[in-house]
Each structure stands twice: as C-alpha cells, then as structure tokens.
Write an enzyme that holds these catalytic residues in place. Structure first.
Site, PDB file in Angstrom:
ATOM      1  N   SER A 123      36.682  50.396  51.942  1.00  0.00           N
ATOM      2  CA  SER A 123      35.836  49.574  51.107  1.00  0.00           C
ATOM      3  C   SER A 123      36.371  48.143  51.216  1.00  0.00           C
ATOM      4  O   SER A 123      37.537  47.894  50.913  1.00  0.00           O
ATOM      5  CB  SER A 123      35.922  50.081  49.671  1.00  0.00           C
ATOM      6  OG  SER A 123      35.239  49.213  48.811  1.00  0.00           O
ATOM      7  N   LYS A 149      32.461  50.186  54.431  1.00  0.00           N
ATOM      8  CA  LYS A 149      31.612  49.816  53.292  1.00  0.00           C
ATOM      9  C   LYS A 149      31.966  48.402  52.898  1.00  0.00           C
ATOM     10  O   LYS A 149      33.144  48.063  52.796  1.00  0.00           O
ATOM     11  CB  LYS A 149      31.885  50.797  52.154  1.00  0.00           C
ATOM     12  CG  LYS A 149      31.655  50.268  50.757  1.00  0.00           C
ATOM     13  CD  LYS A 149      31.676  51.418  49.763  1.00  0.00           C
ATOM     14  CE  LYS A 149      32.312  51.032  48.450  1.00  0.00           C
ATOM     15  NZ  LYS A 149      32.380  52.169  47.515  1.00  0.00           N
ATOM     16  N   LYS A 151      31.312  45.292  50.024  1.00  0.00           N
ATOM     17  CA  LYS A 151      30.780  44.932  48.713  1.00  0.00           C
ATOM     18  C   LYS A 151      29.799  43.786  48.917  1.00  0.00           C
ATOM     19  O   LYS A 151      30.042  42.881  49.723  1.00  0.00           O
ATOM     20  CB  LYS A 151      31.924  44.481  47.794  1.00  0.00           C
ATOM     21  CG  LYS A 151      32.930  45.588  47.483  1.00  0.00           C
ATOM     22  CD  LYS A 151      32.365  46.605  46.508  1.00  0.00           C
ATOM     23  CE  LYS A 151      33.437  47.589  46.047  1.00  0.00           C
ATOM     24  NZ  LYS A 151      32.899  48.550  45.060  1.00  0.00           N
ATOM     25  N   ASP A 176      27.820  48.285  48.935  1.00  0.00           N
ATOM     26  CA  ASP A 176      27.971  48.651  47.521  1.00  0.00           C
ATOM     27  C   ASP A 176      27.752  47.395  46.685  1.00  0.00           C
ATOM     28  O   ASP A 176      28.473  46.405  46.847  1.00  0.00           O
ATOM     29  CB  ASP A 176      29.378  49.217  47.274  1.00  0.00           C
ATOM     30  CG  ASP A 176      29.592  49.671  45.828  1.00  0.00           C
ATOM     31  OD1 ASP A 176      28.629  49.619  45.031  1.00  0.00           O
ATOM     32  OD2 ASP A 176      30.731  50.075  45.504  1.00  0.00           O
ATOM     33  N   GLU A 201      24.808  51.647  47.868  1.00  0.00           N
ATOM     34  CA  GLU A 201      25.463  52.217  46.692  1.00  0.00           C
ATOM     35  C   GLU A 201      25.181  51.362  45.455  1.00  0.00           C
ATOM     36  O   GLU A 201      25.353  50.149  45.478  1.00  0.00           O
ATOM     37  CB  GLU A 201      26.975  52.294  46.954  1.00  0.00           C
ATOM     38  CG  GLU A 201      27.747  52.974  45.837  1.00  0.00           C
ATOM     39  CD  GLU A 201      29.238  53.099  46.157  1.00  0.00           C
ATOM     40  OE1 GLU A 201      29.633  52.914  47.319  1.00  0.00           O
ATOM     41  OE2 GLU A 201      30.012  53.365  45.215  1.00  0.00           O
ATOM     42  N   ASP A 226      26.940  55.588  41.810  1.00  0.00           N
ATOM     43  CA  ASP A 226      28.355  55.592  41.410  1.00  0.00           C
ATOM     44  C   ASP A 226      28.394  55.420  39.886  1.00  0.00           C
ATOM     45  O   ASP A 226      28.433  56.411  39.139  1.00  0.00           O
ATOM     46  CB  ASP A 226      29.065  54.443  42.158  1.00  0.00           C
ATOM     47  CG  ASP A 226      30.502  54.200  41.725  1.00  0.00           C
ATOM     48  OD1 ASP A 226      30.941  54.772  40.725  1.00  0.00           O
ATOM     49  OD2 ASP A 226      31.207  53.413  42.388  1.00  0.00           O
ATOM     50  N   LYS A 250      33.838  60.085  41.419  1.00  0.00           N
ATOM     51  CA  LYS A 250      35.166  59.591  41.069  1.00  0.00           C
ATOM     52  C   LYS A 250      35.641  60.437  39.901  1.00  0.00           C
ATOM     53  O   LYS A 250      34.979  60.488  38.860  1.00  0.00           O
ATOM     54  CB  LYS A 250      35.114  58.126  40.643  1.00  0.00           C
ATOM     55  CG  LYS A 250      34.796  57.177  41.783  1.00  0.00           C
ATOM     56  CD  LYS A 250      34.652  55.751  41.310  1.00  0.00           C
ATOM     57  CE  LYS A 250      34.366  54.829  42.479  1.00  0.00           C
ATOM     58  NZ  LYS A 250      33.905  53.493  42.018  1.00  0.00           N
ATOM     59  N   GLY A 278      36.914  55.242  45.398  1.00  0.00           N
ATOM     60  CA  GLY A 278      38.260  54.783  45.065  1.00  0.00           C
ATOM     61  C   GLY A 278      38.227  53.777  43.935  1.00  0.00           C
ATOM     62  O   GLY A 278      37.213  53.135  43.678  1.00  0.00           O
TER      63      GLY A 278
HETATM   64 MG    MG Z   1      30.953  51.845  43.969  1.00  0.00          MG
END
Ligand code: MG
Length: 356
Positions: A123, A149, A151, A176, A201, A226, A250, A278
């Site tokens: 990530s 991934k 952000k 995400d 995401e 998420d 998670k 994570g």
């Molecule tokens: Mg997320």
C-alpha cells in the site's frame, strides 16, 4: 515508533505510530495482541486514547477470572460493549495467541488456515510528485511485491493512475480512496475504469452502504469495502445488496479473529473474495495478520508486508520477510510464532498499566 517514511492518505499524514500492545497471561501462558487504533479518530471513531480506558475499565473486567474453553468465546464475553472493535480485537487476539501456545500449535492452524505461504502486496501513500510515485512503485516491484495499491484523493487520482499504467501496463494495480469521494464524483470514478484496476477500495462514505450499492451498479470495476464493514451484519448486507464485489478484512476493524473468520465465511458463501488489510502494524499485529491470511478465501494479495518496509527495527524476532516472489512463508512455531523483543519494547514504552 517512527515510520521509515511518512504515510499519507486522504485522511491524514503520519510519521510516528503510537501503539498499544497487550500482553495477556492466560493460565500462566503469555499471548500478545496489538491494538491497531490510530492516533486520531480519522479512519474510525475509535483511536488509541479511547482504546486504553475501554480496555482497562470495561473489557478487562468482563474477562478477568472468567473460565472459557477457547478464544472463540471472548467475543461473546465482550459483546455488552458496543463498538470499540479495535480494543476488543487486541484483547481477543492475545488470548488466541496464548491458546495456540498452550496447545503447542501455530495460531494459523488453530484458526483453520490452509495456506503455507501468503501473497503480499503493498500500500503506497500519496506522494508529492508523479516521478516519486513511479520510483516508489518500481522499487516495490523489484522487491517482489505482487500487487500495488496506491492511496488516492481528489486531485491526486486520475493522473497518478494514468502515469502508472503508462509505466507499468501489466501490473496488478488498485486504488484506495479512504472515503474521499461522493456519488457526485461519479464521472471521475467512471474514468478510472479505463485503467483495468483490480478494484477501487472504499471510494465513498465510511458508513454509507447505500451509495456504494448505487456506484457498483454502474461500474464494471469491482468495489472493495474497508471502512464500511465493521460487523458480520454489515458484511452480509454489503454482499447481498451488491455494495461491493470484494471485502478487505481487518481484524481490528471487525473485533478480532473470530469475527474476521465469520465475515470470511459469509463472503466465501457469496463467492466474494477477501484480502487482509494493514493498519501500519508492528510485528505483533503483522504476525496476527499473517495467521488470518491463511484462511482459504483470502485469495487476493493483502497489505501484509515485510517489517523493514515500515520499521528500521521491528519489535519481533525474526522480522517478517518477503521472498523475491512476493510471498511470506507462514511460520510453524506455536502461537503467532514470532517472539516479541522485550528489551526493545521496554525501551519504546512510554506508558504501562498492569491489570490484575
Ligand atoms: Mg483501505
């Protein structure tokens, strides 16, 4: 603990993690849990400074001196407290570790896991420039990671994805947004469909299933939830109503291993794959994530990476490592099968409380 590189999302920018570790004595056997609650209530209402008193004043008295046959029963003992899933998960996970150690088996086997290695993805936080982003992705791919991934947030989205697709046309790529958009951003989200992303995401509101249902109806690209999923009921509603096609599980967000496994099973029954997210964990939380990721429906690479991606020195031994093929070998020792480095933990500790 200071992160090796600051981590930026649509919610926050972070350089130092404040982490609660819980060491549980269960019939003389020690188990460890980590509370993944963040420094501020931006990812979820819960944060480190709410988890501490909730653990001390409410959750601990509910398990203190109680007899139970398995860590499976902890969730039920704590259910009078509403929410505070990260605090609950921290306590529950420590008991799972202790139970596996008592039985002399690895935690992942106790949970019912089937994988001997898990696939690892990274990530990547929001970067100041496109060149910096490309270089970071190049470095992570060279380290072997199987999926990337990034952000995103408004203004740091389309250009980022377009540039990465130019440079790396074939990689497994996803984004995400941590709830940074609304349905009014549909035209922009629709444009992301041109870049064959594995998934988008949590694009919309952190507690807004309805808008995700509307969005998924109009998108080919799978939506992964998420933040929205903090109970089995929400997971069930999300998959039944078509709010998403993938769920990021998670353990902290859902209240522990037992609930994570329950949500895993619901998703499996609906042919919805899951992966393990994570929360910038230290080695203890990381070790629990590895164990959870061995369940059969964790069929997509997760965010569980090598210790050295985040920390100059991790608080467990051995540290978590990732093979050149982007996999983590699941350990075979009892419990989480990584040993906490008590000397280092002591050195890093700023506050401690013993509950008896
Ligand atoms: Mg997320």
């Amino acid at each position: 603990m200071r992160l090796r590189t600051p981590f930026e999302t649509s919610m926050d920018r972070l350089d130092v993690r404040r982490i609660i570790l819980l060491e549980a004595n269960v019939d003389g056997v020690t188990g460890w849990g980590e509370c993944v609650a963040a420094e501020a209530p931006f990812y979820s209402p819960e944060y480190a400074d709410t988890a501490w008193p909730v653990l001390r004043d409410f959750l601990w008295p509910m398990v203190k001196g109680r007899r139970f046959d398995s860590a499976c029963e902890i969730w039920g003992l704590l259910k009078r407290v509403r929410g505070h899933n990260m605090a609950k998960a921290c306590l529950e996970a420590a008991v799972w570790d202790a139970e596996a150690r008592q039985r002399g088996i690895p935690l992942w086997k106790l949970l019912g896991g089937t994988r001997e290695e898990i696939a690892s993805g990274v990530s990547i936080g929001i970067k100041d420039s496109l060149d910096e982003l490309v270089e970071t992705v190049r470095k992570e791919l060279a380290a072997g990671y199987q999926r990337i991934k990034i952000k995103i947030k408004p203004g740091k989205d389309l250009d980022q994805v377009r540039r990465l697709r130019q440079e790396f046309p074939r990689i497994k790529l996803m984004v995400d947004a941590n709830s940074a958009y609304t349905l009014a951003d549909f035209p922009l989200l629709k444009q992301l469909e041109g870049f064959y992303l594995m998934m988008i995401e949590q694009p919309l509101g952190w507690d807004d299933l309805y808008s995700h249902i509307e969005l998924q109806k109009q998108m080919e690209t799978p939506i992964c939830l998420d933040e929205c999923i903090h109970s089995a009921e929400q997971a069930h509603a999300a998959v039944e109503l078509g709010a998403c096609k993938i769920i990021n599980i998670k353990m902290g967000r859902v209240g522990g291993h037992a609930m994570a496994r329950h949500i895993h099973d619901i998703c499996q029954q609906h042919d919805v794959p899951v992966w393990c997210g994570g929360m910038l964990e230290t080695g203890i939380g990381r070790a629990h994530n590895i164990a959870l990721s061995t369940l059969p429906n964790f069929s997509l690479p997760g965010d569980v990476t090598a210790s050295k991606r985040y920390w100059a020195e991790d608080i467990i031994t051995p540290e978590v490592t990732v093979s050149p093929q982007g996999t983590i070998r699941v350990p075979t020792g009892p419990g989480i099968a990584f040993e906490p480095r008590l000397d280092l933990i002591e050195k890093l500790t700023v506050r401690k409380e013993r509950l008896v």
